[in-house]
Design an enzyme around this catalytic site. Structure first.
Site, PDB file in Angstrom:
ATOM      1  N   GLU A 207       1.024  -1.047  -0.309  1.00  0.00           N
ATOM      2  CA  GLU A 207       0.176   0.319   0.199  1.00  0.00           C
ATOM      3  C   GLU A 207       0.581   1.005  -0.069  1.00  0.00           C
ATOM      4  O   GLU A 207       1.698   1.564   0.758  1.00  0.00           O
ATOM      5  CB  GLU A 207      -1.236  -0.011   1.403  1.00  0.00           C
ATOM      6  CG  GLU A 207      -2.160  -0.798   1.141  1.00  0.00           C
ATOM      7  CD  GLU A 207      -3.068  -0.767  -0.183  1.00  0.00           C
ATOM      8  OE1 GLU A 207      -3.417   0.177  -0.009  1.00  0.00           O
ATOM      9  OE2 GLU A 207      -3.908  -1.945  -0.306  1.00  0.00           O
ATOM     10  N   CYS A 241      -2.081   9.751   2.631  1.00  0.00           N
ATOM     11  CA  CYS A 241      -1.719   9.378   1.131  1.00  0.00           C
ATOM     12  C   CYS A 241      -2.833   9.507   0.183  1.00  0.00           C
ATOM     13  O   CYS A 241      -2.613   9.198  -0.920  1.00  0.00           O
ATOM     14  CB  CYS A 241      -1.284   7.442   1.503  1.00  0.00           C
ATOM     15  SG  CYS A 241      -3.236   7.039   1.902  1.00  0.00           S
TER      16      CYS A 241
HETATM   17  P1  NAD Z   1       8.258   4.469   4.802  1.00  0.00           P
HETATM   18  O1  NAD Z   1       7.776   3.835   3.630  1.00  0.00           O
HETATM   19  O2  NAD Z   1       9.244   5.454   5.259  1.00  0.00           O
HETATM   20  O3  NAD Z   1       7.855   4.123   6.357  1.00  0.00           O
HETATM   21  C1  NAD Z   1       6.840   2.308   6.208  1.00  0.00           C
HETATM   22  C2  NAD Z   1       7.221   1.778   6.861  1.00  0.00           C
HETATM   23  O4  NAD Z   1       8.693   0.835   6.771  1.00  0.00           O
HETATM   24  C3  NAD Z   1       7.856   1.905   8.586  1.00  0.00           C
HETATM   25  O5  NAD Z   1       7.079   0.834   9.491  1.00  0.00           O
HETATM   26  C4  NAD Z   1       9.334   1.792   8.669  1.00  0.00           C
HETATM   27  O6  NAD Z   1      10.297   1.828   9.457  1.00  0.00           O
HETATM   28  C5  NAD Z   1       9.693   1.030   7.825  1.00  0.00           C
HETATM   29  N1  NAD Z   1      10.506   1.043   6.650  1.00  0.00           N
HETATM   30  C6  NAD Z   1      11.282   2.251   6.463  1.00  0.00           C
HETATM   31  N2  NAD Z   1      12.676   2.710   5.895  1.00  0.00           N
HETATM   32  C7  NAD Z   1      12.706   1.191   6.041  1.00  0.00           C
HETATM   33  C8  NAD Z   1      14.218  -0.089   5.226  1.00  0.00           C
HETATM   34  N3  NAD Z   1      14.965   0.825   4.554  1.00  0.00           N
HETATM   35  N4  NAD Z   1      13.588  -1.169   5.530  1.00  0.00           N
HETATM   36  C9  NAD Z   1      12.500  -1.727   6.076  1.00  0.00           C
HETATM   37  N5  NAD Z   1      11.958  -1.029   6.373  1.00  0.00           N
HETATM   38  C10 NAD Z   1      12.056   0.441   6.126  1.00  0.00           C
HETATM   39  O7  NAD Z   1       6.265   5.631   4.595  1.00  0.00           O
HETATM   40  P2  NAD Z   1       6.056   6.759   5.950  1.00  0.00           P
HETATM   41  O8  NAD Z   1       7.160   7.711   5.787  1.00  0.00           O
HETATM   42  O9  NAD Z   1       6.353   5.898   7.266  1.00  0.00           O
HETATM   43  O10 NAD Z   1       4.648   6.881   5.149  1.00  0.00           O
HETATM   44  C11 NAD Z   1       4.420   7.636   4.583  1.00  0.00           C
HETATM   45  C12 NAD Z   1       4.079   6.661   2.922  1.00  0.00           C
HETATM   46  O11 NAD Z   1       3.252   6.064   2.925  1.00  0.00           O
HETATM   47  C13 NAD Z   1       3.713   7.840   1.927  1.00  0.00           C
HETATM   48  O12 NAD Z   1       4.119   7.771   0.366  1.00  0.00           O
HETATM   49  C14 NAD Z   1       2.212   7.834   1.752  1.00  0.00           C
HETATM   50  O13 NAD Z   1       1.742   7.876   0.754  1.00  0.00           O
HETATM   51  C15 NAD Z   1       2.222   6.257   2.202  1.00  0.00           C
HETATM   52  N6  NAD Z   1       1.207   6.001   2.667  1.00  0.00           N
HETATM   53  C16 NAD Z   1       0.483   4.685   2.330  1.00  0.00           C
HETATM   54  C17 NAD Z   1      -1.036   4.477   2.377  1.00  0.00           C
HETATM   55  C18 NAD Z   1      -1.658   3.920   1.329  1.00  0.00           C
HETATM   56  O14 NAD Z   1      -2.508   3.009   1.931  1.00  0.00           O
HETATM   57  N7  NAD Z   1      -1.438   3.466   0.196  1.00  0.00           N
HETATM   58  C19 NAD Z   1      -1.018   5.117   4.104  1.00  0.00           C
HETATM   59  C20 NAD Z   1      -0.255   5.691   4.163  1.00  0.00           C
HETATM   60  C21 NAD Z   1       0.956   6.241   3.683  1.00  0.00           C
END
Ligand code: NAD
Length: 453
Positions: A207, A241
């Site tokens: 997602e 998002c």
């Molecule tokens: P992110 O990708 O930075 O982090 C998401 C998760 O991934 C966190 O739990 C984090 O700990 C983990 N993570 C971060 N870096 C990692 C790595 N290198 N290796 C493994 N795991 C890692 O995203 P965010 O800042 O939490 O959220 C923002 C993004 O998420 C935006 O792009 C937003 O559009 C998207 N988003 C999508 C939805 C949806 O339902 N489609 C919902 C909310 C947010």
């Protein structure tokens, strides 16, 4: 972590989680746990980014409770073995599809709606009969630690276990073999998750995010459009998002649109003090967002309070597709307004960029609706509305291309944690000899005949 995963696998193979009665009990237990700890949930999210009690209920808890209720109501229907027809060649037999849980699942959450985005997939996984390792986002530390406390103190780790942490911990977790990984977050990290999953051929739901456009055409109801758009953009301070990332507005109505936007923003009284607004999650994001605001294009707002991590609802005027703000997902309270003359050019712009998670069209004209739906590929969206499609559990929620793989909510969520096992159940009453050796021309012509049905 290895120990938790193997404990969960061993528990899964006791087959207890597969009984519907067990699943229903766990869903009720989770519901009760959340309901009896609402004040702690409100406190934690307020500490993370000053989200109000109203918004926490309306945009997180209400959806979670509804997910639980909906899953409980439909669980028998969704889990039912489904009879399908049997073709002539296999006669006499019964054919059916048996839904079965995938096994040990990993759910990785995002911070912007920390409860809903972490627990909704968990609810779907429980309803489908799985065990779950849950990794909330470390960017919202108070909600993460509260979810860990509540779940780890009330459920055995062999069934549900919250493991907290950031990149290091998630990387370690991903070294384990899961039967499903459900990830919510950015497309960049989504690629890392997909690669890690590929090592074990683990199925994923991703997602992700992206720049979701809104089209405002001449034929829209402008007052209603502005009202719905302003709410959708600035709720959670734009950290959504599926928030409309930017707006294409027809040149002929741009002036009126901007005037109405200003009035609506002032009417909605976005402020932390009155509980109608939220903070930017951290200083890193505050800085990233501040750098996205070109002072010469500010039409409204633009104020940044670094100390309190607040950015005013900001509207940018006269933005072009080459502006910095159009280069990445905004994920904050900044709304670029791009005037257009030719809708086809605006559509081409969207199609020349990664497929968005959502798309919104404000128009009452049937042909325009058809045109946009036919020409633009996006995860899901709304017409004459924004964001609210997420609140209908009958609509699968997910992205396409760069904005994600797979979907969830309602039955789609159950399906994303389920394998559908196809069974041919043959009768021993008779047996045609056609398939058996030795072959003959006559048998072949009979097979050709049967294959016609
Ligand atoms: P992110 O990708 O930075 O982090 C998401 C998760 O991934 C966190 O739990 C984090 O700990 C983990 N993570 C971060 N870096 C990692 C790595 N290198 N290796 C493994 N795991 C890692 O995203 P965010 O800042 O939490 O959220 C923002 C993004 O998420 C935006 O792009 C937003 O559009 C998207 N988003 C999508 C939805 C949806 O339902 N489609 C919902 C909310 C947010």
């Amino acid at each position: 972590m290895k120990n938790i995963v193997s404990q969960q696998r061993a528990f899964f193979y006791t087959h207890q989680t597969k009984s519907i009665d067990y699943r229903l009990k766990q869903l009720s237990k989770l519901e009760k746990l959340l309901k009896s700890n609402e004040s702690l949930l409100n406190e934690a999210i307020y500490k993370d980014f000053k989200k109000s009690v109203f918004d926490t209920y309306a945009t997180e808890l209400a959806l979670i409770y509804h997910d639980i209720k909906y899953a409980k109501k439909n669980i028998y229907k969704w889990s039912k073995v489904k009879r399908v027809g049997t073709n002539f060649l296999n006669f006499p037999a019964k054919s059916y599809i048996v839904p079965e849980p995938l096994g040990v699942c990993l759910v990785i959450g995002a911070w912007n709606y920390p409860y809903q985005l972490t627990l909704s997939p968990v609810i779907a996984a429980i309803a489908a009969g799985n065990t779950v390792v849950i990794k909330p986002s470390e960017i919202a530390p108070h909600t993460s630690s509260l979810m860990a406390k509540l779940i780890n103190e009330n459920f055995p780790p062999k069934y549900l276990k919250v493991i907290e942490g950031g990149v290091v911990e998630t990387t370690l977790l991903l070294e384990n073999k899961f039967d499903k990984i459900f990830f919510t977050g950015s497309p960049q990290v989504g690629k890392i998750i997909y690669q890690a999953a590929a090592k074990n051929l683990t199925p994923v739901t991703l997602e992700l995010g992206g720049k979701s456009p809104a089209f405002i055409t001449q034929e829209c109801n402008l007052n209603m459009t502005v009202k719905r758009l302003v709410w959708a953009k600035f709720i959670n301070a734009g950290q959504t998002c599926i928030a409309p990332d930017y707006v294409f507005v027809h040149k002929s109505i741009e002036k009126q649109f901007l005037e109405l936007i200003k009035i609506e923003i002032e009417k909605e009284k976005f402020s932390i003090e009155n509980g109608n607004y939220t903070q930017i999650i951290n200083h890193k994001n505050l800085e990233r967002l501040s750098n996205m605001i070109p002072s010469e294009k500010i039409y409204y707002g633009g104020g940044v309070n670094t100390l309190d991590r607040v950015i005013e609802p900001t509207v940018l005027k006269g933005v072009t597709i080459d502006d910095e703000v159009m280069m990445e997902e905004i994920f904050g309270p900044i709304l670029p307004v791009l005037p257009y003359e030719d809708l086809e050019e605006a559509i081409s712009y969207v199609n020349n960029n990664p497929k968005p998670l959502s798309c919104y069209l404000f128009s009452t004209k049937k042909s325009v609706k058809k045109n946009i739906l036919q020409k633009i590929s996006f995860g899901g969206g709304a017409i004459n509305e924004a964001i609210m499609h997420i609140a209908n559990p009958k609509l699968p929620f997910g992205g396409v291309g760069n904005s994600g793989i797979g979907s969830y909510h309602g039955e789609a969520g159950f399906k994303s944690f389920t394998h559908y096992k196809s069974i041919l159940d043959k009768s021993n009453l008779i047996e045609l000899s056609l398939k058996y050796y030795p072959h003959s021309e006559r048998k072949l012509s009979w097979i050709r005949f049967f294959m016609k049905f």
